[in-house]
Design a protein around this motif. Sequence first.
Motif, PDB file in Angstrom:
ATOM      1  N   PHE A   4       2.310   1.834  -3.619  1.00 11.90           N
ATOM      2  CA  PHE A   4       1.372   2.397  -4.595  1.00 11.90           C
ATOM      3  C   PHE A   4       0.871   3.780  -4.182  1.00 11.90           C
ATOM      4  O   PHE A   4       0.474   4.574  -5.026  1.00 11.90           O
ATOM      5  CB  PHE A   4       0.224   1.424  -4.866  1.00 11.90           C
ATOM      6  CG  PHE A   4       0.652   0.282  -5.744  1.00 11.90           C
ATOM      7  CD1 PHE A   4       0.828   0.462  -7.104  1.00 11.90           C
ATOM      8  CD2 PHE A   4       0.944  -0.957  -5.205  1.00 11.90           C
ATOM      9  CE1 PHE A   4       1.263  -0.576  -7.920  1.00 11.90           C
ATOM     10  CE2 PHE A   4       1.374  -2.006  -6.003  1.00 11.90           C
ATOM     11  CZ  PHE A   4       1.534  -1.810  -7.380  1.00 11.90           C
ATOM     12  N   GLY A   5       0.933   4.091  -2.872  1.00  7.78           N
ATOM     13  CA  GLY A   5       0.628   5.452  -2.433  1.00  7.78           C
ATOM     14  C   GLY A   5       1.661   6.439  -2.945  1.00  7.78           C
ATOM     15  O   GLY A   5       1.363   7.614  -3.176  1.00  7.78           O
ATOM     16  N   SER A  12      -0.444   8.634   0.513  1.00  8.35           N
ATOM     17  CA  SER A  12      -0.230   9.777  -0.387  1.00  8.35           C
ATOM     18  C   SER A  12       0.099  11.032   0.419  1.00  8.35           C
ATOM     19  O   SER A  12       0.912  11.855   0.002  1.00  8.35           O
ATOM     20  CB  SER A  12      -1.463  10.013  -1.258  1.00  8.35           C
ATOM     21  OG  SER A  12      -1.661   8.938  -2.135  1.00  8.35           O
ATOM     22  N   ASN A  33       0.822  -1.209   0.000  1.00 11.13           N
ATOM     23  CA  ASN A  33       0.000   0.000   0.000  1.00 11.13           C
ATOM     24  C   ASN A  33       0.859   1.264   0.000  1.00 11.13           C
ATOM     25  O   ASN A  33       0.531   2.255  -0.666  1.00 11.13           O
ATOM     26  CB  ASN A  33      -0.944   0.009   1.199  1.00 11.13           C
ATOM     27  CG  ASN A  33      -2.052  -1.019   1.068  1.00 11.13           C
ATOM     28  OD1 ASN A  33      -2.290  -1.552  -0.011  1.00 11.13           O
ATOM     29  ND2 ASN A  33      -2.729  -1.311   2.159  1.00 11.13           N
ATOM     30  N   THR A  77      -7.072   0.303   0.147  1.00 13.05           N
ATOM     31  CA  THR A  77      -5.609   0.376  -0.050  1.00 13.05           C
ATOM     32  C   THR A  77      -4.943   1.491   0.768  1.00 13.05           C
ATOM     33  O   THR A  77      -3.739   1.704   0.634  1.00 13.05           O
ATOM     34  CB  THR A  77      -5.207   0.534  -1.534  1.00 13.05           C
ATOM     35  OG1 THR A  77      -5.464   1.865  -1.986  1.00 13.05           O
ATOM     36  CG2 THR A  77      -5.876  -0.489  -2.424  1.00 13.05           C
ATOM     37  N   ASN A  78      -5.725   2.201   1.585  1.00  6.70           N
ATOM     38  CA  ASN A  78      -5.160   3.247   2.458  1.00  6.70           C
ATOM     39  C   ASN A  78      -4.391   4.316   1.685  1.00  6.70           C
ATOM     40  O   ASN A  78      -3.473   4.949   2.205  1.00  6.70           O
ATOM     41  CB  ASN A  78      -4.246   2.630   3.527  1.00  6.70           C
ATOM     42  CG  ASN A  78      -4.880   1.458   4.243  1.00  6.70           C
ATOM     43  OD1 ASN A  78      -4.215   0.516   4.612  1.00  6.70           O
ATOM     44  ND2 ASN A  78      -6.186   1.490   4.431  1.00  6.70           N
ATOM     45  N   LYS A  79      -4.763   4.508   0.438  1.00  7.15           N
ATOM     46  CA  LYS A  79      -4.005   5.411  -0.443  1.00  7.15           C
ATOM     47  C   LYS A  79      -3.934   6.835   0.094  1.00  7.15           C
ATOM     48  O   LYS A  79      -2.907   7.495   0.003  1.00  7.15           O
ATOM     49  CB  LYS A  79      -4.614   5.408  -1.850  1.00  7.15           C
ATOM     50  CG  LYS A  79      -3.789   6.201  -2.833  1.00  7.15           C
ATOM     51  CD  LYS A  79      -4.366   6.173  -4.233  1.00  7.15           C
ATOM     52  CE  LYS A  79      -3.533   7.040  -5.153  1.00  7.15           C
ATOM     53  NZ  LYS A  79      -4.061   7.093  -6.513  1.00  7.15           N
ATOM     54  N   GLY A  83       1.718   5.501  -7.381  1.00  5.37           N
ATOM     55  CA  GLY A  83       0.446   5.637  -8.086  1.00  5.37           C
ATOM     56  C   GLY A  83       0.154   4.389  -8.908  1.00  5.37           C
ATOM     57  O   GLY A  83       0.852   3.377  -8.804  1.00  5.37           O
ATOM     58  N   ASN A  84      -0.862   4.472  -9.753  1.00  6.98           N
ATOM     59  CA  ASN A  84      -1.313   3.289 -10.495  1.00  6.98           C
ATOM     60  C   ASN A  84      -1.032   3.339 -11.994  1.00  6.98           C
ATOM     61  O   ASN A  84      -1.509   2.488 -12.740  1.00  6.98           O
ATOM     62  CB  ASN A  84      -2.823   3.096 -10.282  1.00  6.98           C
ATOM     63  CG  ASN A  84      -3.155   2.839  -8.825  1.00  6.98           C
ATOM     64  OD1 ASN A  84      -2.490   2.059  -8.160  1.00  6.98           O
ATOM     65  ND2 ASN A  84      -4.165   3.523  -8.319  1.00  6.98           N
TER      66      ASN A  84
END
Length: 199
Positions: A20-21, A156, A17, A150-152, A24-25
């Motif tokens: 990806f935070g 972030s 997580n 996902t706790n983005k 990004g995607n």
Amino acid sequence: KKPKKVSLIFEDEVGKNMFFGIIGNSLNKFFHRINMDSLSAGSLANLASLSLQVPELEKIILIPDGDVKGHTKKSKNLVFLPGNLRPETLLHECLKNLPEADLFWRECPATGYTKQVAIIKPGEVPSGSKEAKAWYKDWYKEQSKFWGRTNKIAFSKWADTNKDLCKQFCHEFLKVLRRVSSDEAIPKEKTESILKKYC
């Protein structure tokens, strides 16, 4: 023609997580995501060394938490998450330092989420290292339900307040990604947009 995917291997869901935070995607179609809940960072390092000698394993990137970088042997396809602490600890410190008026508290998906709920109510971190590790893990588990899938939003926010660390991490990761996916074109505009976030 679909690109061959590179496998990203993390210590656990929290590390994934955090990654990806930060990243990004935008590069998702190039990745397989694998969480190795039962493997320690040392085991990940051993796997990284093995992958350099076994052709079938060369398309993997191992991404352990940053707290092990001081005592884990470096390898060409091993990239440590930023910071020198576990992701759970980094997040706690980040939220602890946020003002109560910060937009983050209002932007979280859960209504009524405040610094009081996140930091004051859970109390003090225990002094012993073993106890502290368990406390941070429990704290993360309890708080993560306020941060959405996902706790983005939380990671972030951490990335936004640690841009230099994240920029360095992105440079290191993208360098390894380009090497292990040498026969695949990672679009330059996508990698540039990732780095631009931290300029």
